[in-house]
Design an enzyme around this catalytic site. Structure first.
Site, mmCIF file in Angstrom:
data_model
loop_
_atom_site.group_PDB
_atom_site.id
_atom_site.type_symbol
_atom_site.label_atom_id
_atom_site.label_comp_id
_atom_site.label_asym_id
_atom_site.label_seq_id
_atom_site.Cartn_x
_atom_site.Cartn_y
_atom_site.Cartn_z
ATOM 1 C CD GLU A 167 -1.404 -2.363 2.015
ATOM 2 O OE1 GLU A 167 -2.214 -3.060 2.636
ATOM 3 O OE2 GLU A 167 -0.169 -2.629 1.970
ATOM 4 C CB CYS A 196 -1.017 -0.782 5.266
ATOM 5 S SG CYS A 196 0.697 -1.202 4.874
ATOM 6 C CB THR A 253 19.708 -37.836 1.126
ATOM 7 O OG1 THR A 253 18.599 -38.698 0.869
ATOM 8 C CG2 THR A 253 19.833 -36.850 -0.013
ATOM 9 C CD GLU A 282 15.860 -31.163 -3.218
ATOM 10 O OE1 GLU A 282 16.850 -31.866 -3.481
ATOM 11 O OE2 GLU A 282 15.632 -30.086 -3.791
#
Length: 369
Positions: free
Chosen positions: A53, A89, A213, A309
């Site tokens: 804004e 805002c 991993t 992942e």
């Protein structure tokens, strides 16, 4: 499409330009309209800086300043009503005497959640809420999930061969040896797909992998093939057996190790030095779901999204416990591995579409209840 929808659609276009720069704040766009003419536009560009804004109103040309008090401001998310890193805002809109406000959706953050709308109404401003509401919520799905479900938004991702293997067997077949598919790490996806994956990483707050991993693939877990901030690295290493010469310990980005043995003070204080640390050890217990402990730690420390992942066991744990929102599965449609590690199996899912990059097909799914 109505005029209100057209202007809100423009708000969404603007808001998306803040992707990767405003988290943990939401992406927000704003448009100021006077009698069918856009006189101001803005979006939240960077965390800690001016909101949409403010940027919208500041963009109005000097010759149009007198029109602000007769205009309508469109905002994709409810204007804030509290003092955070910037002033409210809602107060700015009131101070500028803007008579009409059109809001895409309410803000679920407890410090706002209707308070901005109430403040505008109390000032005599006409407020309309719910224009393109679904699209506005979808844009900030991470933010909404975090504040409504008290956990990060979770994206599962893995790559698999045409016959659904994500890694080679420790004892490859003669055919696999002939094809030189004997490395511990099986390279499934092509270079273009890899670049897309790095773009995905740039869009999330954290990336999570399991012990195997990290040990076998030695991934960097960065988005070095794409611009933007790399995610915080989260690694499950329950017994702290990962060697410190792995890439995840290179100090280039914050890395947090979930384990049962040790805990670092201020482990989640991951500001760039000086003034912060590059991660550390987060102690968990082995008698409670590791997934729940990771998600709770992330929620308590304002990490709003996780890209999971691997490996297969960790991914399957998220699936079995029903703790995921999206899955992105990359299949190399030409690559077959005779003996290998089976890919995870989704449950309670809905296919939402796919794309193809050379031999790789990327399928997208969302979780169903």
């Amino acid at each position: 499409m109505t005029a209100d929808e057209q202007y809100m659609h423009r708000c969404l276009q603007l808001a998306e330009m803040g992707a990767g720069f405003v988290a943990p704040n939401p992406m927000v766009g704003a448009v100021l309209v006077y009698k069918g003419r856009i006189i101001g536009e803005g979006y939240h560009m960077q965390y800690g800086k001016a909101h949409a804004e403010v940027n919208c109103i500041n963009s109005v040309a000097e010759k149009d300043h007198d029109l602000i008090a007769s205009s309508t401001i469109y905002v994709s998310l409810e204007p804030c009503a509290h003092f955070g890193k910037t002033p409210p805002c809602a107060d700015l809109i009131i101070a500028k005497k803007i008579p009409n406000v059109v809001v895409g959706c309410r803000d679920p953050f407890k410090e706002v959640d209707g308070k901005g709308i109430e403040k505008l109404l109390a000032a005599g401003i006409d407020v309309k809420v719910g224009v393109l509401e679904s699209a506005c919520k979808e844009l900030n799905k991470r933010f909404f999930t975090f504040h409504s479900e008290h956990r990060p938004y979770i994206i599962l991702k893995w790559a698999q061969t045409a016959n659904k293997k994500i890694a080679t067997s420790p004892k490859p077949s003669p055919k696999e040896r002939a094809l030189k598919q004997t490395d511990k790490r099986l390279l499934i996806t092509n270079a273009l797909t890899n670049k897309l994956v790095h773009k995905w990483r740039s869009e999330e707050a954290a990336i999570l992998v399991g012990t195997n991993t990290a040990l076998l693939d030695d991934p960097e877990l960065s988005n070095r093939l794409w611009s933007g901030k790399s995610p915080t690295r989260l690694v499950v290493d329950m017994h702290l057996r990962l060697p410190r010469n792995l890439k995840i310990f290179d100090g280039k980005q914050p890395t947090i190790i979930f384990n049962t043995l040790q805990h670092s003070e201020d482990v989640f204080k991951i500001l760039p030095p000086p003034g912060g640390v590059r991660g550390g050890l987060y102690q968990v217990t082995d008698d409670v779901s590791i997934v729940h402990q990771i998600l709770n730690a992330c929620y308590q420390n304002n990490i709003q999204s996780i890209l999971v992942e691997g490996g297969a066991k960790l991914l399957q744990t998220f699936i079995d416990e029903g703790l995921w929102d999206e899955a992105r599965i990359i299949t190399n449609e030409l690559l077959i591995v005779e003996e290998g590690l089976a890919a995870p199996e989704l449950s309670n899912h809905q296919f939402t579409g796919s794309t193809k990059i050379l031999d790789d097909r990327i399928a997208h799914y969302k979780k169903t209840n």
